[in-house]
Design a protein around this motif. Structure first.
Motif, mmCIF file in Angstrom:
data_model
loop_
_atom_site.group_PDB
_atom_site.id
_atom_site.type_symbol
_atom_site.label_atom_id
_atom_site.label_comp_id
_atom_site.label_asym_id
_atom_site.label_seq_id
_atom_site.Cartn_x
_atom_site.Cartn_y
_atom_site.Cartn_z
ATOM 1 N N ARG A 72 0.830 -1.218 0.000
ATOM 2 C CA ARG A 72 0.000 0.000 0.000
ATOM 3 C C ARG A 72 0.861 1.264 0.000
ATOM 4 N NH1 ARG A 72 -5.313 0.367 3.553
ATOM 5 N NH2 ARG A 72 -6.095 -0.753 1.718
ATOM 6 N N ASP A 73 1.962 1.246 0.710
ATOM 7 C CA ASP A 73 2.852 2.419 0.729
ATOM 8 C C ASP A 73 3.348 2.739 -0.681
ATOM 9 O OD1 ASP A 73 2.549 2.662 3.448
ATOM 10 O OD2 ASP A 73 4.511 1.815 3.968
ATOM 11 N N TYR A 74 3.667 1.707 -1.440
ATOM 12 C CA TYR A 74 4.160 1.918 -2.809
ATOM 13 C C TYR A 74 3.066 2.499 -3.685
ATOM 14 C CZ TYR A 74 7.015 1.155 -6.958
ATOM 15 O OH TYR A 74 7.763 1.338 -8.093
ATOM 16 N N PHE A 75 1.850 2.018 -3.478
ATOM 17 C CA PHE A 75 0.707 2.559 -4.225
ATOM 18 C C PHE A 75 0.552 4.052 -3.968
ATOM 19 C CE2 PHE A 75 -3.683 4.022 -4.042
ATOM 20 C CZ PHE A 75 -4.087 3.796 -5.349
ATOM 21 N N MET A 76 0.579 4.443 -2.725
ATOM 22 C CA MET A 76 0.363 5.847 -2.369
ATOM 23 C C MET A 76 1.448 6.752 -2.948
ATOM 24 S SD MET A 76 -2.491 5.829 -0.817
ATOM 25 C CE MET A 76 -2.498 7.559 -0.332
ATOM 26 N N SER A 77 2.640 6.214 -3.115
ATOM 27 C CA SER A 77 3.751 7.015 -3.627
ATOM 28 C C SER A 77 3.798 7.062 -5.157
ATOM 29 C CB SER A 77 5.086 6.459 -3.118
ATOM 30 O OG SER A 77 5.154 6.534 -1.722
ATOM 31 N N ASN A 78 3.128 6.093 -5.827
ATOM 32 C CA ASN A 78 3.333 5.972 -7.267
ATOM 33 C C ASN A 78 2.079 5.846 -8.127
ATOM 34 O OD1 ASN A 78 6.477 5.431 -7.597
ATOM 35 N ND2 ASN A 78 5.789 4.302 -5.782
ATOM 36 N N PHE A 79 0.983 5.352 -7.586
ATOM 37 C CA PHE A 79 -0.100 4.917 -8.461
ATOM 38 C C PHE A 79 -1.467 5.546 -8.182
ATOM 39 C CE2 PHE A 79 2.480 0.789 -8.836
ATOM 40 C CZ PHE A 79 3.090 1.213 -10.006
ATOM 41 N N THR A 80 -1.536 6.683 -7.524
ATOM 42 C CA THR A 80 -2.851 7.298 -7.293
ATOM 43 C C THR A 80 -3.348 7.946 -8.578
ATOM 44 O OG1 THR A 80 -1.913 9.419 -6.628
ATOM 45 C CG2 THR A 80 -2.279 7.774 -4.885
ATOM 46 N N ILE A 81 -4.655 8.124 -8.680
ATOM 47 C CA ILE A 81 -5.235 8.720 -9.886
ATOM 48 C C ILE A 81 -4.805 10.173 -10.047
ATOM 49 C CG2 ILE A 81 -7.401 9.410 -8.761
ATOM 50 C CD1 ILE A 81 -8.781 8.626 -11.463
ATOM 51 N N ASP A 82 -4.581 10.881 -8.952
ATOM 52 C CA ASP A 82 -4.132 12.269 -9.046
ATOM 53 C C ASP A 82 -2.802 12.366 -9.788
ATOM 54 O OD1 ASP A 82 -6.333 13.285 -7.778
ATOM 55 O OD2 ASP A 82 -5.406 13.348 -5.795
ATOM 56 N N LYS A 83 -1.872 11.490 -9.451
ATOM 57 C CA LYS A 83 -0.563 11.513 -10.101
ATOM 58 C C LYS A 83 -0.700 11.167 -11.586
ATOM 59 C CE LYS A 83 1.924 10.302 -5.857
ATOM 60 N NZ LYS A 83 2.531 11.629 -5.669
ATOM 61 N N TYR A 84 -1.588 10.226 -11.892
ATOM 62 C CA TYR A 84 -1.804 9.813 -13.276
ATOM 63 C C TYR A 84 -2.416 10.954 -14.102
ATOM 64 C CZ TYR A 84 -3.832 7.323 -17.259
ATOM 65 O OH TYR A 84 -4.176 6.926 -18.520
ATOM 66 N N ILE A 85 -3.488 11.547 -13.595
ATOM 67 C CA ILE A 85 -4.185 12.591 -14.342
ATOM 68 C C ILE A 85 -3.311 13.829 -14.531
ATOM 69 C CG2 ILE A 85 -6.145 14.199 -14.297
ATOM 70 C CD1 ILE A 85 -6.956 11.418 -15.091
ATOM 71 N N ASP A 86 -2.482 14.146 -13.553
ATOM 72 C CA ASP A 86 -1.553 15.268 -13.710
ATOM 73 C C ASP A 86 -0.731 15.121 -14.990
ATOM 74 O OD1 ASP A 86 -2.382 16.458 -11.354
ATOM 75 O OD2 ASP A 86 -0.693 15.715 -10.154
ATOM 76 N N LYS A 87 -0.232 13.915 -15.226
ATOM 77 C CA LYS A 87 0.630 13.665 -16.382
ATOM 78 C C LYS A 87 -0.176 13.617 -17.684
ATOM 79 C CE LYS A 87 3.832 11.018 -13.488
ATOM 80 N NZ LYS A 87 4.377 9.666 -13.188
ATOM 81 N N ILE A 88 -1.334 12.948 -17.650
ATOM 82 C CA ILE A 88 -2.174 12.843 -18.852
ATOM 83 C C ILE A 88 -2.675 14.220 -19.279
ATOM 84 C CG2 ILE A 88 -4.401 11.996 -19.709
ATOM 85 C CD1 ILE A 88 -2.347 9.819 -19.698
ATOM 86 N N LEU A 89 -3.169 14.989 -18.323
ATOM 87 C CA LEU A 89 -3.740 16.287 -18.638
ATOM 88 C C LEU A 89 -2.668 17.253 -19.165
ATOM 89 C CD1 LEU A 89 -6.288 17.957 -18.711
ATOM 90 C CD2 LEU A 89 -5.951 18.538 -16.309
#
Length: 399
Positions: free
Chosen positions: A375-392
């Motif tokens: 779960r710690d790795y998820f929070m640091s790397n895979f949240t939707i906020d981090k993903y959308i920042d890059k896509i947008l």
């Protein structure tokens, strides 16, 4: 921005594109999706979607336009019809649109032909096309045992190369995909980037790991040939009977390989270990994941498809459980680097059997540590906020 999304699949089908669209709307963008009738993975139309009102509707702020493509069905002929019909039907819907968009976003799963409507829009309105590539083509044909020497593979390779090269930018889920698109599809490196898929914050609701009566290993997702359940059955068949009362394997989902998978379990007299629950709605998964000790992640060997990062990896990590991986490539690297599980090479049933026995015998604190690390790795790397920042950011550059 006004964003036109092209994807053959959409809610309630089990893909992340609807989450992406909803987040884009939350950030002030206007989103229209052209998709098909929901029938993945079983080939049967989802209940309620024979209603004409469902063909053009607003879902959580997104304008969803559904095309009347033939359903996948349960045979290869209907699947081919389904694959080839979407571009044609989507093109018809594009012609009916009464407004222009700033940019086109393609969420490209299989088949690759879903890129074609986006390129039609690009040519008509001189707008740019941004592709998020989740499935490599023609590499995906190898799952059907269609190899490079096959004329079908060669022809499709030429088609794929033309489609990919006409796109303005392509982001991929795994670093290995960049090499493939560059070397096989001849896409220039300056038109490629890697953005791993996001996981679902919803699964943060899963409770922290608690000791189970049995080691409960859970797989959740599509039951297809690519997931290599043959390896799993071979592995469990090697485990001594003395482990049976301490082990449970929960299989959540459905798919084209389900019948054969169940048959193999029965032939090996493993019915007491395996629990097939069928497909579940996302809200129902929480209780199953609460009772899970470890998740299983597996893919077939000897294919570039094994170099992908399956979206279930992020989901498993969000749920906060350790992972047993029978998998190669980037996914194995992530599990190792996160210290979130135990891995062996894809298709290695002997090593997989050994891992399962080790985890049955393991100190409960080890499973707790793997769960927390996951779960710690998820929070640091895979949240939707981090993903959308890059896509947008890329959509805005192209729009």
């Amino acid at each position: 921005m006004k964003i036109l999304v092209i994807c053959q699949y959409y809610y309630p089908e089990p893909f992340k594109i609807h989450e992406i669209c909803e987040e884009l709307v939350k950030r002030g963008n206007e989103v229209t999706v052209i998709t098909g009738r929901p029938n993945y993975p079983d080939g049967n139309l989802f209940p309620g979607y024979d209603n004409q009102d469902k063909m053009n509707e607003i879902i959580n702020g997104i304008h969803v336009i559904r095309t009347k493509i033939p359903l996948r069905g349960n045979n290869s002929i209907s699947l081919v019809r389904n694959y080839f019909s979407y571009p044609r039907y989507a093109k018809k819907e594009i012609k009916k649109l009464d407004k222009e968009f700033d940019v086109v976003f393609v969420y490209q799963l299989s088949p690759v032909f879903m890129i074609k409507p986006a390129l039609y829009y690009k040519k008509k309105y001189e707008k740019k096309v941004y592709v998020y590539c989740l499935d490599l083509w023609p590499e995906s044909l190898k799952v059907l045992h269609i190899k490079e020497a096959n004329p079908i593979f060669k022809v499709l390779n030429l088609i794929c190369n033309r489609l990919y090269k006409k796109c303005d930018f392509i982001s991929v889920t795994s670093p290995a995909f960049i090499n493939y698109l560059n070397e096989i599809n001849k896409v220039e490196l300056n038109k490629l980037s890697c953005i791993p898929q996001h996981g679902e914050n919803f699964f943060l609701k899963v409770k922290p790991y608690e000791k189970q009566d049995k080691l409960n290993i859970t797989f959740a997702g599509n039951i297809g040939k690519a997931q290599d359940f043959e390896c799993l059955v071979r592995a469990i068949a090697q485990i001594p009977d003395s482990y049976y009362h301490k082990l449970k394997i929960t299989i959540i989902g459905s798919g084209s390989y389900e019948t054969k998978f169940k048959q193999q379990v029965k032939e090996n007299k493993l019915d007491s270990i395996f629990d097939f629950t069928g497909r579940k709605k996302i809200g129902e998964l929480i209780s199953y994941y609460n009772d899970t000790s470890l998740f299983l992640l597996s893919l077939e060997k000897n294919s570039n498809i094994g170099k992908t990062i399956p979206s279930k990896l992020q989901t498993y990590m969000a749920a906060g459980r350790g992972i047993i991986g029978s998998i190669d490539g980037t996914s194995a690297d992530i599990i190792h680097n996160a210290n979130a599980g135990m891995i062996c090479s894809a298709g290695n049933d002997k090593e997989l059997a050994k891992i399962v026995m080790e985890m049955v015998d393991a100190d409960d604190n080890l499973i707790k540590i793997l769960s927390k690390n996951s779960r710690d790795y998820f929070m640091s790397n895979f949240t939707i906020d981090k993903y959308i920042d890059k896509i947008l950011k890329k959509l805005e550059e192209l729009g």
